[in-house]
Design a protein around this motif. Structure first.
Motif, short mmCIF file in Angstrom:
data_model
loop_
_atom_site.label_atom_id
_atom_site.label_comp_id
_atom_site.label_asym_id
_atom_site.label_seq_id
_atom_site.Cartn_x
_atom_site.Cartn_y
_atom_site.Cartn_z
N ASP A 1 -22.28 -49.89 -35.02
CA ASP A 1 -21.05 -48.97 -35.44
C ASP A 1 -21.30 -47.76 -34.54
N ASP A 2 -20.09 -46.95 -34.59
CA ASP A 2 -20.02 -45.61 -34.05
C ASP A 2 -20.01 -44.50 -34.71
N GLY A 3 -20.24 -44.74 -35.84
CA GLY A 3 -20.37 -43.53 -36.87
C GLY A 3 -19.10 -43.73 -38.02
N THR A 4 -18.27 -44.43 -37.60
CA THR A 4 -17.02 -44.68 -38.51
C THR A 4 -16.87 -46.10 -38.86
N TYR A 5 -16.52 -46.80 -37.48
CA TYR A 5 -16.19 -48.03 -37.61
C TYR A 5 -17.46 -48.98 -37.37
N ILE A 6 -17.44 -50.20 -38.07
CA ILE A 6 -18.35 -51.33 -37.84
C ILE A 6 -17.86 -52.27 -36.89
N VAL A 7 -18.50 -52.64 -35.90
CA VAL A 7 -18.07 -53.47 -34.99
C VAL A 7 -18.99 -54.87 -34.86
N VAL A 8 -18.33 -55.88 -34.94
CA VAL A 8 -18.77 -57.41 -34.94
C VAL A 8 -18.34 -58.24 -34.08
N VAL A 9 -19.14 -58.63 -33.23
CA VAL A 9 -18.73 -59.71 -32.14
C VAL A 9 -19.43 -61.00 -32.43
N ASP A 10 -18.70 -62.15 -32.46
CA ASP A 10 -19.17 -63.43 -32.58
C ASP A 10 -19.28 -64.49 -31.71
N GLY A 11 -19.07 -64.18 -30.48
CA GLY A 11 -18.95 -65.11 -29.31
C GLY A 11 -17.66 -65.64 -29.01
N ASP A 12 -16.50 -65.08 -29.99
CA ASP A 12 -15.29 -65.60 -29.74
C ASP A 12 -14.22 -64.19 -29.64
N GLU A 13 -14.36 -63.41 -30.79
CA GLU A 13 -13.53 -62.18 -30.95
C GLU A 13 -14.53 -61.05 -31.01
N ILE A 14 -13.72 -59.98 -30.92
CA ILE A 14 -14.54 -58.64 -31.46
C ILE A 14 -13.49 -57.98 -32.64
N TYR A 15 -14.45 -57.84 -33.75
CA TYR A 15 -13.82 -57.30 -35.16
C TYR A 15 -14.10 -55.85 -35.34
N THR A 16 -13.57 -55.12 -36.24
CA THR A 16 -13.67 -53.65 -36.54
C THR A 16 -13.45 -53.48 -38.03
N TYR A 17 -14.23 -52.71 -38.58
CA TYR A 17 -13.88 -52.42 -40.01
C TYR A 17 -14.28 -50.84 -40.21
#
Length: 476
Positions: A106-122
Motif C-alpha cells: 500500500d501507499d497509504g491510501t491505495y492497496i495494490v495487489v499483483v497476481d502474476g497476471d495483472e496489477i489491481y488497486t483498491y
C-alpha cells in the motif's frame, strides 16, 4: 556415583551424523537471562494457534494489514476481502485469477495487489468502490511481486530482468519509459524488496541494490559495487526480521543456504548442519518464509512444502529449531502479518487464519509436541549407568479439566549414540497447585553413549530450566 548438573539440551542440531551431535529442539526455543536468578538458560515451548477466521477450502493467497483503518486485507480464491478485528470478512470485489500467491502492498491510501497476471488497486478512501485492474496500457505485464517506495509502486516485469514504476501516489498511472533493468548479470528478476529505502532486485543467482536519486523521470540508479553473487532460491521464501529480510539463498555452485540482507551484504544465518539437511531435500523451489515475534524474540520461519518440514530461526540466540504440527507435519503457518499487535498466520492447506497465542498450548486444539533431544552422555573407555534424571520444569501447571489435569513428560533413551531409541517412560509434571512436584526418572540403564529425549504433548505451559543427572562408570 557422580551427580552432574549440566545444560543437557544443548545448541547442537543433528544433521550429517548423530555421532557429532544428536541434539535438537522441536516446538521450543532458548532464552538466555542477562542476570541469572533461578536459571541462566531456559527453554520455552512455542506458542499455540487459536482460530480467528475460517474461509473454508483452499488457502489464503496473500494478506496485508492496513493500520490506518485497523483492517486486514487479503485475497482468497478470486475475491479481495477486508477483515476486522472481530473476524468479520467483507467482500471488496474480485480479481482475474483464483490460484497462486499474490503480493500486496500500500501507499497509504491505495492497496495494490499483483497476481502474476495483472496489477489491481483498491482505494481505501472510497471503501464502497471495489478493487479493479489497472487499465493503463503501460502497466507492467504479469508482475509477481511489488513494493511501494517513495509513493511509487515498483514491480518486476514478467520473466525479464526489468522492474517498472508507477507515478508517485498514483498506482493506476504508468509511463512506458519508467523502467530499469538489473545489469550485473543476465539474471531474471524473481523478487523486488524494499530494505530500509533501498530497492533490492533479487535474481536466481545475483542480487542488486538500487537507490532513489530524486531526479527527474524514473529516479532509480544502481548502487555501484554493491552487487552480490548470491540469489534467491524460492520467490516466497523471504520473511521480514530485524527490519530486513531473511530468505532461502543460492549460489552458482548449486548450494542453498539461509541468508539475511545486511545493508548491501548477504550474511549466512544457517549452520553447516541445517545446510546439509536442506540441500538433501528433493525440492526447495517452493519454500516459503514468514517472520514474527515470540516473547520478544524475532523469528524467521522457513517452510519446505514438498518435504513437509518447517524450521525456526531465533535472531536473538541465533539458534535453529524445528516447528511441527502434530507429531511429524510441517507448521500450519504459510503467511504471517502483524495485525493490531497480534500475529495472524494463514494455514497452508485451507482457508483458516489463526492468532499466535502465548497462552494457548495447542494448535487449534491439536496437541503440540515439544521434543528436546539432549547431548551425548558418554565415557571414552567405559559404559555409563544413568540411574536418575531430573528435569527442571515449571510445575503445578496442570489443566482444570480434560487432558493435562495430570500432565506428564515422556522420556526415551538411546544407548547407541542416537541411532535408535527405547520405549517411552513417563514422569508427572504436577497438577494445578503442585508447585513442589519434581519431574524425575530413575534406573534408565547402561550404555556406552547415552542420549535422552524428552517429549511433552499435554496442553500445558512448557518451561524447562535445567537437567540434573546421576551417572557413574561401570566398566568396559
Amino acid at each position: 556415583m557422580a551427580q552432574v548438573e549440566q545444560p543437557l539440551f544443548g545448541l547442537g542440531l543433528q544433521g550429517k551424523s548423530p555421532k557429532v551431535t544428536a541434539g535438537s529442539l522441536v516446538n521450543a526455543y532458548y532464552e538466555f537471562q542477562q542476570e541469572p536468578d533461578g536459571t541462566r538458560v531456559a527453554i520455552y515451548g512455542t506458542p499455540g494457534l487459536t482460530l480467528f477466521v475460517d474461509q473454508g477450502d483452499t488457502p489464503w493467497r496473500g494478506l496485508h494489514p492496513f493500520p490506518s483503518n485497523s483492517l486486514l486485507y487479503g485475497v482468497h480464491r478470486g475475491t479481495f476481502y477486508s477483515i476486522n478485528n472481530a473476524g468479520v470478512v467483507s467482500s471488496l470485489g474480485t480479481i482475474g485469477t483464483t490460484t497462486g500467491r499474490v503480493d500486496i502492498n500500500d501507499d497509504g491510501t491505495y492497496i495494490v495487489v499483483v497476481d502474476g497476471d495483472e496489477i489491481y488497486t483498491y482505494d481505501t478512501s472510497t471503501p464502497a468502490t471495489p478493487i479493479a485492474a489497472v487499465a493503463d496500457a503501460d502497466r507492467p505485464t504479469s508482475p509477481n511481486t511489488c513494493i511501494v517506495q517513495a509513493g511509487r509502486v515498483l514491480t518486476d516485469e514478467n520473466d525479464t530482468g526489468q522492474f517498472k514504476g508507477s507515478s508517485a501516489y498514483a498506482p493506476g498511472t504508468w509511463d512506458a519509459l519508467d523502467f530499469a533493468t538489473a545489469e550485473s548479470k543476465p539474471d531474471k528478476l524473481i523478487r523486488i524488496l524494499n530494505q530500509r529505502g533501498t530497492v533490492v532486485l533479487m535474481g536466481s543467482y545475483t542480487t542488486e541494490f538500487w537507490s532513489n536519486t530524486g531526479g527527474a523521470g524514473f529516479p532509480y540508479s544502481k548502487i555501484i559495487g554493491a552487487d552480490s553473487e548470491t540469489g534467491l532460491a524460492a520467490r516466497w521464501s523471504t520473511g521480514p526480521i530485524l527490519g530486513t529480510y531473511a530468505f532461502l539463498a543460492q549460489n552458482r555452485e548449486g548450494q542453498v543456504f539461509v541468508g539475511i540482507l545486511n545493508g548491501y551484504q548477504i550474511d549466512r544465518i544457517s549452520n553447516f548442519e541445517l545446510d546439509h539437511i536442506i540441500n538433501g531435500y528433493a525440492s526447495v523451489s517452493d519454500a516459503t518464509g514468514i517472520g514474527y515475534v515470540i516473547g520478544g524474540h524475532p523469528m524467521y520461519q522457513l517452510n519446505f512444502p514438498t518435504e513437509g518440514k518447517s524450521w525456526l530461526y531465533d535472531a536473538t540466540t541465533k539458534y535453529w529449531s524445528e516447528v511441527r504440527y502434530g507429531a511429524t507435519g510441517r507448521h500450519r503457518g504459510e503467511l504471517a502479518v502483524d495485525f493490531i499487535n497480534e500475529t495472524v498466520v494463514a494455514d497452508y492447506e485451507n482457508g483458516k487464519l489463526y492468532r499466535i497465542d502465548a497462552d494457548t498450548y495447542t494448535d487449534n486444539d491439536e496437541p503440540i509436541h515439544t521434543i528436546l533431544r539432549g547431548r551425548h552422555i558418554a565415557s571414552k573407555k567405559n559404559n555409563v549407568r544413568l540411574s536418575r534424571l531430573e528435569l527442571g520444569i515449571e510445575s503445578g501447571i496442570g489443566t482444570v479439566t480434560g487432558q493435562g489435569v495430570e500432565p506428564v513428560a515422556s522420556l526415551r533413551v538411546s544407548k547407541d549414540g542416537g541411532h535408535s531409541y527405547g520405549a517411552s517412560t513417563y514422569a508427572k509434571m504436577g497438577a494445578v497447585g503442585e508447585y513442589r512436584k519434581r519431574c524425575v526418572w530413575r534406573r534408565l540403564g547402561v550404555g556406552r553413549d547415552i542420549i535422552p529425549e524428552v517429549t511433552i504433548t499435554d496442553p500445558v505451559k512448557r518451561v524447562i530450566t535445567e537437567a540434573t543427572l546421576t551417572i557413574d562408570e561401570v566398566g568396559p
